[in-house]
Design a protein around this motif. Structure first.
Motif, PDB file in Angstrom:
ATOM      1  N   CYS A   1       0.832  -1.196   0.000  1.00  0.00           N
ATOM      2  CA  CYS A   1       0.000   0.000   0.000  1.00  0.00           C
ATOM      3  C   CYS A   1       0.871   1.251   0.000  1.00  0.00           C
ATOM      4  CB  CYS A   1      -0.905  -0.012   1.230  1.00  0.00           C
ATOM      5  SG  CYS A   1      -1.915   1.467   1.374  1.00  0.00           S
TER       6      CYS A   1
ATOM      7  N   CYS B   1      -0.092   3.245   3.602  1.00  0.00           N
ATOM      8  CA  CYS B   1       0.245   2.793   4.955  1.00  0.00           C
ATOM      9  C   CYS B   1       1.304   1.690   4.983  1.00  0.00           C
ATOM     10  CB  CYS B   1      -1.022   2.347   5.687  1.00  0.00           C
ATOM     11  SG  CYS B   1      -1.727   0.831   5.039  1.00  0.00           S
TER      12      CYS B   1
ATOM     13  N   ASN C   1       1.089  -1.523   4.273  1.00  0.00           N
ATOM     14  CA  ASN C   1       0.646  -2.895   4.457  1.00  0.00           C
ATOM     15  C   ASN C   1       0.454  -3.570   3.095  1.00  0.00           C
ATOM     16  OD1 ASN C   1       0.281  -3.396   7.342  1.00  0.00           O
ATOM     17  ND2 ASN C   1      -1.197  -1.719   7.237  1.00  0.00           N
TER      18      ASN C   1
ATOM     19  N   CYS D   1      -6.274  -2.145  -0.077  1.00  0.00           N
ATOM     20  CA  CYS D   1      -5.659  -2.268   1.239  1.00  0.00           C
ATOM     21  C   CYS D   1      -6.748  -2.461   2.281  1.00  0.00           C
ATOM     22  CB  CYS D   1      -4.843  -1.014   1.542  1.00  0.00           C
ATOM     23  SG  CYS D   1      -4.130  -1.027   3.185  1.00  0.00           S
ATOM     24  N   LYS D   2      -6.580  -3.492   3.089  1.00  0.00           N
ATOM     25  CA  LYS D   2      -7.591  -3.772   4.107  1.00  0.00           C
ATOM     26  C   LYS D   2      -7.452  -2.857   5.318  1.00  0.00           C
ATOM     27  CE  LYS D   2      -9.713  -6.912   1.886  1.00  0.00           C
ATOM     28  NZ  LYS D   2     -11.040  -6.587   1.347  1.00  0.00           N
ATOM     29  N   SER D   3      -6.322  -2.218   5.422  1.00  0.00           N
ATOM     30  CA  SER D   3      -6.086  -1.359   6.578  1.00  0.00           C
ATOM     31  C   SER D   3      -6.648   0.045   6.376  1.00  0.00           C
ATOM     32  CB  SER D   3      -4.591  -1.259   6.868  1.00  0.00           C
ATOM     33  OG  SER D   3      -4.058  -2.546   7.072  1.00  0.00           O
ATOM     34  N   CYS D   4      -6.413   0.607   5.193  1.00  0.00           N
ATOM     35  CA  CYS D   4      -6.837   1.993   4.993  1.00  0.00           C
ATOM     36  C   CYS D   4      -7.755   2.151   3.786  1.00  0.00           C
ATOM     37  CB  CYS D   4      -5.621   2.911   4.872  1.00  0.00           C
ATOM     38  SG  CYS D   4      -4.718   2.706   3.338  1.00  0.00           S
ATOM     39  N   ASN D   5      -8.124   1.028   3.138  1.00  0.00           N
ATOM     40  CA  ASN D   5      -9.058   1.024   2.012  1.00  0.00           C
ATOM     41  C   ASN D   5      -8.555   1.745   0.766  1.00  0.00           C
ATOM     42  OD1 ASN D   5     -11.097  -0.587   3.129  1.00  0.00           O
ATOM     43  ND2 ASN D   5     -11.886   1.148   4.288  1.00  0.00           N
TER      44      ASN D   5
END
Ligand SMILES: [Zn+2]
Ligand SMILES: [Zn+2]
Length: 72
Positions: free
Chosen positions: A18, A21, A23, A56-60
């Motif tokens: 990403c 972030c 990830n 990204c699953k953390s910040c979309n």
């Protein structure tokens, strides 16, 4: 010989980091929507490449990644 996308055919995985972030982003699959909205005033060379949507699953965050197709 057939030309195909190694990611679509589970030959290999592409890991995308990403840009926001840091990830790992998840492959959401071949982005067919991208092909549908393709118009002639947008000059994107998709010849020999498969466009995948990564999310990204953390910040979309979303990212379009060009996967180079290979011959088998
Ligand atoms: Zn693909
Ligand atoms: Zn992120």
């Amino acid at each position: 010989m057939e030309k195909l996308c190694p990611v679509c055919n589970s030959i290999c995985e592409k890991h995308v980091i990403c840009y926001k972030c840091g990830n790992y982003m998840e492959d959401m699959g071949r982005n067919s929507q991208y092909y549908d909205s393709y118009s002639c005033d947008i000059e994107i060379d998709t010849n020999g490449a498969c466009i995948h949507l990564y999310q990204c699953k953390s910040c979309n965050a979303e990212n379009l990644v060009k996967i180079q197709e290979i011959f088998i």
